[in-house]
Design a protein around this motif. Sequence first.
Motif, PDB file in Angstrom:
ATOM      1  N   LEU A 116      -5.300  -2.259 -10.183  1.00 50.21           N
ATOM      2  CA  LEU A 116      -4.354  -2.285  -9.063  1.00 50.21           C
ATOM      3  C   LEU A 116      -3.557  -0.987  -8.995  1.00 50.21           C
ATOM      4  O   LEU A 116      -3.333  -0.403  -7.901  1.00 50.21           O
ATOM      5  N   MET A 117      -3.112  -0.530 -10.174  1.00 51.35           N
ATOM      6  CA  MET A 117      -2.320   0.702 -10.187  1.00 51.35           C
ATOM      7  C   MET A 117      -3.164   1.919  -9.790  1.00 51.35           C
ATOM      8  O   MET A 117      -2.716   2.809  -9.052  1.00 51.35           O
ATOM      9  N   VAL A 118      -4.409   1.960 -10.282  1.00 55.22           N
ATOM     10  CA  VAL A 118      -5.293   3.094  -9.951  1.00 55.22           C
ATOM     11  C   VAL A 118      -5.610   3.100  -8.461  1.00 55.22           C
ATOM     12  O   VAL A 118      -5.570   4.130  -7.785  1.00 55.22           O
ATOM     13  N   PHE A 119      -5.932   1.915  -7.931  1.00 51.61           N
ATOM     14  CA  PHE A 119      -6.297   1.832  -6.526  1.00 51.61           C
ATOM     15  C   PHE A 119      -5.131   2.249  -5.647  1.00 51.61           C
ATOM     16  O   PHE A 119      -5.293   2.850  -4.587  1.00 51.61           O
ATOM     17  N   ALA A 120      -3.914   1.899  -6.087  1.00 47.04           N
ATOM     18  CA  ALA A 120      -2.749   2.276  -5.277  1.00 47.04           C
ATOM     19  C   ALA A 120      -2.483   3.770  -5.347  1.00 47.04           C
ATOM     20  O   ALA A 120      -1.959   4.373  -4.383  1.00 47.04           O
ATOM     21  N   SER A 121      -2.869   4.397  -6.468  1.00 46.21           N
ATOM     22  CA  SER A 121      -2.577   5.818  -6.657  1.00 46.21           C
ATOM     23  C   SER A 121      -3.570   6.702  -5.920  1.00 46.21           C
ATOM     24  O   SER A 121      -3.191   7.715  -5.296  1.00 46.21           O
ATOM     25  N   GLY A 123      -6.135   5.456  -3.766  1.00 50.66           N
ATOM     26  CA  GLY A 123      -6.689   4.912  -2.525  1.00 50.66           C
ATOM     27  C   GLY A 123      -5.682   4.982  -1.405  1.00 50.66           C
ATOM     28  O   GLY A 123      -4.614   5.577  -1.499  1.00 50.66           O
ATOM     29  N   HIS A 124      -6.029   4.352  -0.339  1.00 44.76           N
ATOM     30  CA  HIS A 124      -5.146   4.290   0.813  1.00 44.76           C
ATOM     31  C   HIS A 124      -4.088   3.220   0.584  1.00 44.76           C
ATOM     32  O   HIS A 124      -4.386   2.106   0.117  1.00 44.76           O
ATOM     33  N   GLY A 125      -2.885   3.492   0.909  1.00 50.44           N
ATOM     34  CA  GLY A 125      -1.781   2.554   0.677  1.00 50.44           C
ATOM     35  C   GLY A 125      -1.925   1.259   1.443  1.00 50.44           C
ATOM     36  O   GLY A 125      -1.514   0.201   0.990  1.00 50.44           O
ATOM     37  N   GLU A 126      -2.569   1.357   2.645  1.00 53.98           N
ATOM     38  CA  GLU A 126      -2.703   0.124   3.438  1.00 53.98           C
ATOM     39  C   GLU A 126      -3.632  -0.883   2.783  1.00 53.98           C
ATOM     40  O   GLU A 126      -3.633  -2.072   3.145  1.00 53.98           O
ATOM     41  N   ASN A 127      -4.454  -0.437   1.799  1.00 53.77           N
ATOM     42  CA  ASN A 127      -5.366  -1.382   1.132  1.00 53.77           C
ATOM     43  C   ASN A 127      -4.729  -2.080  -0.082  1.00 53.77           C
ATOM     44  O   ASN A 127      -5.326  -2.985  -0.687  1.00 53.77           O
ATOM     45  N   ALA A 128      -3.496  -1.660  -0.438  1.00 54.13           N
ATOM     46  CA  ALA A 128      -2.836  -2.232  -1.627  1.00 54.13           C
ATOM     47  C   ALA A 128      -2.571  -3.722  -1.451  1.00 54.13           C
ATOM     48  O   ALA A 128      -2.779  -4.539  -2.362  1.00 54.13           O
ATOM     49  N   ALA A 129      -2.109  -4.107  -0.265  1.00 54.97           N
ATOM     50  CA  ALA A 129      -1.812  -5.526  -0.008  1.00 54.97           C
ATOM     51  C   ALA A 129      -3.072  -6.368  -0.079  1.00 54.97           C
ATOM     52  O   ALA A 129      -3.086  -7.498  -0.606  1.00 54.97           O
TER      53      ALA A 129
END
Length: 779
Positions: A116-121, A123-129
């Motif tokens: 989750l932390m890697v993807f948020a760092s 990736g695109h922020g809109e995909n975090a949710a």
Amino acid sequence: MSKATLSTRQAIGLDTPAGTDWARVHGYQYALIRSRTTARVIVHALAFAFCVATMWGSVSPLLLAAWGVALGLAVVMAASEDKTAATADIANYGVEDMRRHAVCSGAKGVVWAIGLMVFASVGHGENAALVWSIAAALVLVSAISRFSAPLSSIVFTCAVGFGGLIAALITFNVTLAVVVLATVFFAVFGLIENARVAVEARIGEAAIQEKSEVVSMLLREFEENQADWLWQIDTRRRLKAVSPRFAFALGKTASELEGMSFFELIAGTSLGNAGNGEGLRDFADKLKRKEPFSDLTVSVSLEGGLRWWELSGTPIIDENGLFQGWRGVGSDVTEKRESSEKIAYLARYDTLTALPNRLMLNEALGEALKYAEHWRTRCAFLMIDLDRFKAVNDSLGHLVGDRMLAQVASRLKGMIHEGEICGRLGGDEFGIVIRDASDKRRIDALARAVIQRLSEPYEIENQILYVGASVGSAIGPRDGHTVEELLRNADLALYRAKDAGGGEHCDYEPLLHANAQEKRQLEHSLRSALEKNELLLHYQPVVDAITEEVVSFEALVRWNSSEHGFVSPAKFIPLAEDTRLIVPIGTWVLQQACNEAAASWPKNVKVNVNVSPEQLLEPEFATTVVRALSQSGLDPNRLEIEVTESIFLRDASVARKALEQCIALGCSVALDDFGTGYSSLGYLRKLKFSTIKVDRSFVQGAAQHSPESLAIIRAVVAMADSLGMTTTAEGVENDEEAQMIRQLGCTKIQGFHFGRPMTAVDARLVFARTHGGPERKQA
């Protein structure tokens, strides 16, 4: 342990206080994880696939591959730990095991948090949710699939939540951060509460199971060590869970009995057997009414015969209040019942004669009285006493006496009719209860028949024996409204029949009770007569038949009571003998007579003292005679002891020994009333009497020219002469009788013709007369 006392640490397995087998409680929970391991692996794989699809293009494929490998290793490690927990319900699964399992689950959570932390760092922020929603779904699945392992689920949830919170902060998405925190909080709270409920339920189940095991163990031990057994039936009254001991009691195997009708199995033919079916009917009624019962005795027809069981049972009610059958305890009480019946028989029947005993006769008489009072009729009680039985018992022994009593009982049983009961009161006394005595002729006829039948000869040990019978009867409620009154009054009537000579039947009369009351009053007064100096002695002269000189005086006791006045010797002497008061009275008479003779009479005049059989049976009788002689100074040759033949009917050896001791002292012994009792020449052979006294009845008969009386007197005189004894004729009342007695050869005469019984003072005056002759007093 209740919910209020179960802490969070105890609920999730971090704390294991003493008092409960926590390893067993949590072991049952962790054993459930193994069944959902495959589902969790699939869910993690699908979640990984969704994440890859979501982040593809914004995250490097190499990074996704590395994350996938790490996640795969963590899932495999957790699955391996789940497999280890599969045996937690039977293994000792403790806190360390739960922590190890939590570490493996936490490792999966950490891998997801890193993702989750890697993807948020990168990736695109809109995909975090979107990625967090996938992770939240995993948290939900973990809570559902691993609710029985709360510590592992909480660790996984917290790890994933931490990663989601960091991811939200990295993307500066405050709303997502709040959602993450709320999701984690409520997930953890739910896991803790569910864990608390699950642990409490598991503790309750464990306690119930433990109790069940304890009960089973106790029941097994109960059946193995006791004579009782367990039984259980279903709603159709068919046996289930048959215990080995119960099967043994029925003589079958447990498998044969399973499903059989309990009631039909034990009933057999007993329902049609009067007296045996009552317990079975009560048993069937209890089953029908679904009522608990205890100690219910039933008769059971088995192949070995009729047995008696004692059953206790209670209905089985399930948690929904539905009736499920019966269970209870039973035992074979056949021996106990037979023993109780034997005790009851012994309590109411006489073992020697097999007749009802006094207790049962009393009960029967009480029932007869109630019947008579209810129907305004009469009942009766006959009291029977054997005449001369004591002589048989003493002379031939108790064994012969017992056989005679058994024959008496057999004869009585053959004489009673329906509605009558005969029994033994004790000793040689029997009783008959007549329930309906409205016809008085039946009482008289039965009494006469009893006397006649019991007077017939008895053949025992090749001997022909004879006894008689006397009967006293009382009619209820005329002669008494209670059992005690009827027994007492029948006894009074019997006493009167015995006084009449035996072989008689006497009805109760109120006068008998009055006489008995008078007798009791006399007895009470007689007990204090010596202390009150109410007794005195009179002396009647005995003269030489030829010279008419006084040769002796017979001492006769008299009683002048302060309450009753002058009491006839015919009344108080028998009373004194019955109560054994004759012993102290006789001792006083002996001492007083010896004192008077030694102090006031010529040395050639003897004193005659009557001695009762009761006195002779006293071990110290000879000592009493020695004391009287020594204290008075009387020459033993001047004391003549008079006895009757009845002394030989009690304990002849004791009486003879006592008299022989007196003869050895120098005293003489006279046999009084010879010919009127159980005369036997053997008495004269066994004991050296100095005088035989001819009873006044023979003297009166001879005066009336009775050939029998004349012959008896001549025979007694001839026998006495040949044995060196003197003879004294009693009851001579005139000169003609005195002349006749001289002609018949009697050596001494006693009677009113020569003097009535007189006081000591008057006796002294006799010796003061001129010529020393006795004063003649006409009757």
